[in-house]
Design an enzyme around this catalytic site. Structure first.
Site, PDB file in Angstrom:
ATOM      1  N   ASN A   9       0.872  -1.175   0.000  1.00 54.02           N
ATOM      2  CA  ASN A   9       0.000   0.000   0.000  1.00 54.02           C
ATOM      3  C   ASN A   9       0.909   1.224   0.000  1.00 54.02           C
ATOM      4  OD1 ASN A   9      -1.758   2.067   0.507  1.00 54.02           O
ATOM      5  ND2 ASN A   9      -2.406   1.362   2.529  1.00 54.02           N
ATOM      6  N   TRP A  10       1.003   1.870  -1.146  1.00 51.19           N
ATOM      7  CA  TRP A  10       1.935   2.995  -1.283  1.00 51.19           C
ATOM      8  C   TRP A  10       1.379   4.285  -0.661  1.00 51.19           C
ATOM      9  CZ3 TRP A  10       4.059   2.437  -7.049  1.00 51.19           C
ATOM     10  CH2 TRP A  10       4.731   1.209  -7.137  1.00 51.19           C
ATOM     11  N   LYS A  11       0.149   4.242  -0.184  1.00 50.33           N
ATOM     12  CA  LYS A  11      -0.494   5.407   0.448  1.00 50.33           C
ATOM     13  C   LYS A  11      -0.300   6.649  -0.428  1.00 50.33           C
ATOM     14  CE  LYS A  11      -0.190   3.123   4.857  1.00 50.33           C
ATOM     15  NZ  LYS A  11      -0.142   3.203   6.313  1.00 50.33           N
ATOM     16  N   HIS A  97      -9.580   1.031   4.766  1.00 46.19           N
ATOM     17  CA  HIS A  97      -8.316   1.210   5.493  1.00 46.19           C
ATOM     18  C   HIS A  97      -8.550   2.111   6.706  1.00 46.19           C
ATOM     19  CE1 HIS A  97      -4.220   2.371   6.449  1.00 46.19           C
ATOM     20  NE2 HIS A  97      -3.850   1.269   5.813  1.00 46.19           N
ATOM     21  N   GLU A  99      -6.922   4.477   7.865  1.00 43.41           N
ATOM     22  CA  GLU A  99      -6.716   5.917   7.620  1.00 43.41           C
ATOM     23  C   GLU A  99      -7.959   6.535   6.982  1.00 43.41           C
ATOM     24  OE1 GLU A  99      -2.996   5.370   5.609  1.00 43.41           O
ATOM     25  OE2 GLU A  99      -2.113   4.796   7.527  1.00 43.41           O
ATOM     26  N   GLU A 169      -5.434  -5.068  10.360  1.00 41.68           N
ATOM     27  CA  GLU A 169      -4.434  -4.031  10.602  1.00 41.68           C
ATOM     28  C   GLU A 169      -4.729  -3.326  11.927  1.00 41.68           C
ATOM     29  OE1 GLU A 169      -2.408  -2.762   6.670  1.00 41.68           O
ATOM     30  OE2 GLU A 169      -4.042  -1.396   7.109  1.00 41.68           O
ATOM     31  N   GLY A 175       2.550   2.252  10.908  1.00 39.48           N
ATOM     32  CA  GLY A 175       3.483   3.368  10.794  1.00 39.48           C
ATOM     33  C   GLY A 175       4.163   3.736  12.103  1.00 39.48           C
ATOM     34  N   SER A 215       3.534  -2.211  10.316  1.00 39.03           N
ATOM     35  CA  SER A 215       4.991  -2.269  10.519  1.00 39.03           C
ATOM     36  C   SER A 215       5.615  -3.607  10.101  1.00 39.03           C
ATOM     37  CB  SER A 215       5.347  -1.937  11.977  1.00 39.03           C
ATOM     38  OG  SER A 215       4.908  -0.623  12.293  1.00 39.03           O
ATOM     39  N   GLY A 236       2.933  -1.130   4.332  1.00 40.42           N
ATOM     40  CA  GLY A 236       2.948   0.306   4.041  1.00 40.42           C
ATOM     41  C   GLY A 236       4.361   0.774   3.765  1.00 40.42           C
ATOM     42  N   GLY A 237       4.983   1.376   4.774  1.00 36.30           N
ATOM     43  CA  GLY A 237       6.309   1.992   4.631  1.00 36.30           C
ATOM     44  C   GLY A 237       7.338   1.146   3.893  1.00 36.30           C
TER      45      GLY A 237
HETATM   46  P1  13P Z   1       3.050   0.364   7.768  1.00 37.57           P
HETATM   47  O1  13P Z   1       3.584  -0.923   7.159  1.00 37.57           O
HETATM   48  O2  13P Z   1       3.763   1.576   7.304  1.00 37.57           O
HETATM   49  O3  13P Z   1       2.915   0.240   9.252  1.00 37.57           O
HETATM   50  O4  13P Z   1       1.551   0.524   7.192  1.00 37.57           O
HETATM   51  C1  13P Z   1       0.664  -0.527   7.269  1.00 37.57           C
HETATM   52  C2  13P Z   1      -0.538  -0.190   6.464  1.00 37.57           C
HETATM   53  O5  13P Z   1      -1.320   0.663   6.830  1.00 37.57           O
HETATM   54  C3  13P Z   1      -0.750  -0.916   5.200  1.00 37.57           C
HETATM   55  O6  13P Z   1      -2.015  -0.687   4.688  1.00 37.57           O
END
Ligand code: 13P
Length: 257
Positions: A9-11, A97, A99, A169, A175, A215, A236-237
């Site tokens: 997920n490149w956000k 998600h 967020e 999640e 994050g 994470s 994510g990251g």
């Molecule tokens: P991180 O891997 O940066 O914690 O993010 C997880 C995430 O929200 C994937 O959708």
């Protein structure tokens, strides 16, 4: 046996050119990947979807979007429909998600509409559920997960459920560098599978894939994915760099369960 699925997920990161570079880098790394043992999905921002689709053309790497609206078209300024995602080359879409729930008013009801619209157009929804820190600390994790699952899956048949992926999640692990331990992860994944068994049936619950997100890194993917009910990761990251994402995917492809 459930095939693992690792999605990046490149956000809200990467311009079009940066997204093309990342996709090309991953394509090179995955040239020899055994796609029979793992599904891989990249989820860039909307503006980069078509270009990344072109890079991934004729590879086994899947493409997903990060959200969708439930109407096919209309006067809905700023929204994107499932038809348009298909048109851009997507096979997957992340829905619900945390967020989006936290910052953009996403509810179980809107998640449910988005899942139905995506299925109607042949997109695979990656349905996100998860508790925040306060909910975990007040021992409400299972209640929140149950609300998310039951609310999101309202009136969705067993056949349709099998066309989806669930992503657990925990918000407190996103994050933050704070990963849920493999045991904490397994506990919630098992809870979700048991709940789906009650809501649907044994076969459906045994077949559906449940990813973990929060994470995930090259250093912890093996211990997470080795757990019996953990069928992959939503990253994510660590999905924003060729080295870290490819290390996660390659290690996941080698875990035999
Ligand atoms: P991180 O891997 O940066 O914690 O993010 C997880 C995430 O929200 C994937 O959708």
């Amino acid at each position: 046996m459930r095939k693992s699925i690792i999605a990046g997920n490149w956000k809200m990161y990467k311009t079009i050119n940066e997204a093309i570079d990342l996709a090309n880098g991953l394509k090179r790394e995955f040239f020899k990947l055994d796609f029979a043992s793992v599904d891989v999905v990249l989820c860039p921002v909307f503006t980069a979807l078509s270009e990344v689709a072109e890079v991934l053309n004729e590879t086994d790497i899947g493409l997903g979007a990060q959200d969708v609206y439930w109407q096919d078209e209309g006067a809905f300024t700023g929204e994107i429909s499932p038809v348009m995602l298909k048109d851009s080359g997507c096979q997957y879409v992340i829905i619900g998600h945390s967020e989006r729930r936290q910052f953009f008013g996403e509810t179980n009801e809107t998640v449910n509409k988005k899942i139905k619209a995506s299925l109607k157009h042949g997109l695979t929804p990656i349905i996100c559920v998860g508790e925040n820190l306060q909910e975990r600390e007040s021992n409400n994790t299972f209640k929140v997960i149950q609300d998310h699952i039951k609310g999101s899956l309202q009136d969705i048949s067993a056949d349709d459920l099998l066309k989806t992926v669930i992503a657990y999640e925990p918000v407190w692990a996103i994050g933050t560098g704070k990963t849920a331990t493999p045991d904490q992860t397994q506990e919630v994944h098992k809870y979700i599978r048991d709940l789906l068994r009650k809501m649907y049936n044994q076969e459906t619950a045994d077949s559906i894939r449940i990813q973990y997100g929060g994470s995930v890194k090259p250093e912890n993917i093996i211990e997470l994915i080795s757990k019996s009910d953990v069928d992959g990761a939503l990253v994510g990251g660590a999905s924003l760099k060729v080295e870290s994402f490819s290390a996660i995917v390659i290690q996941a492809s080698e875990v035999k369960k």
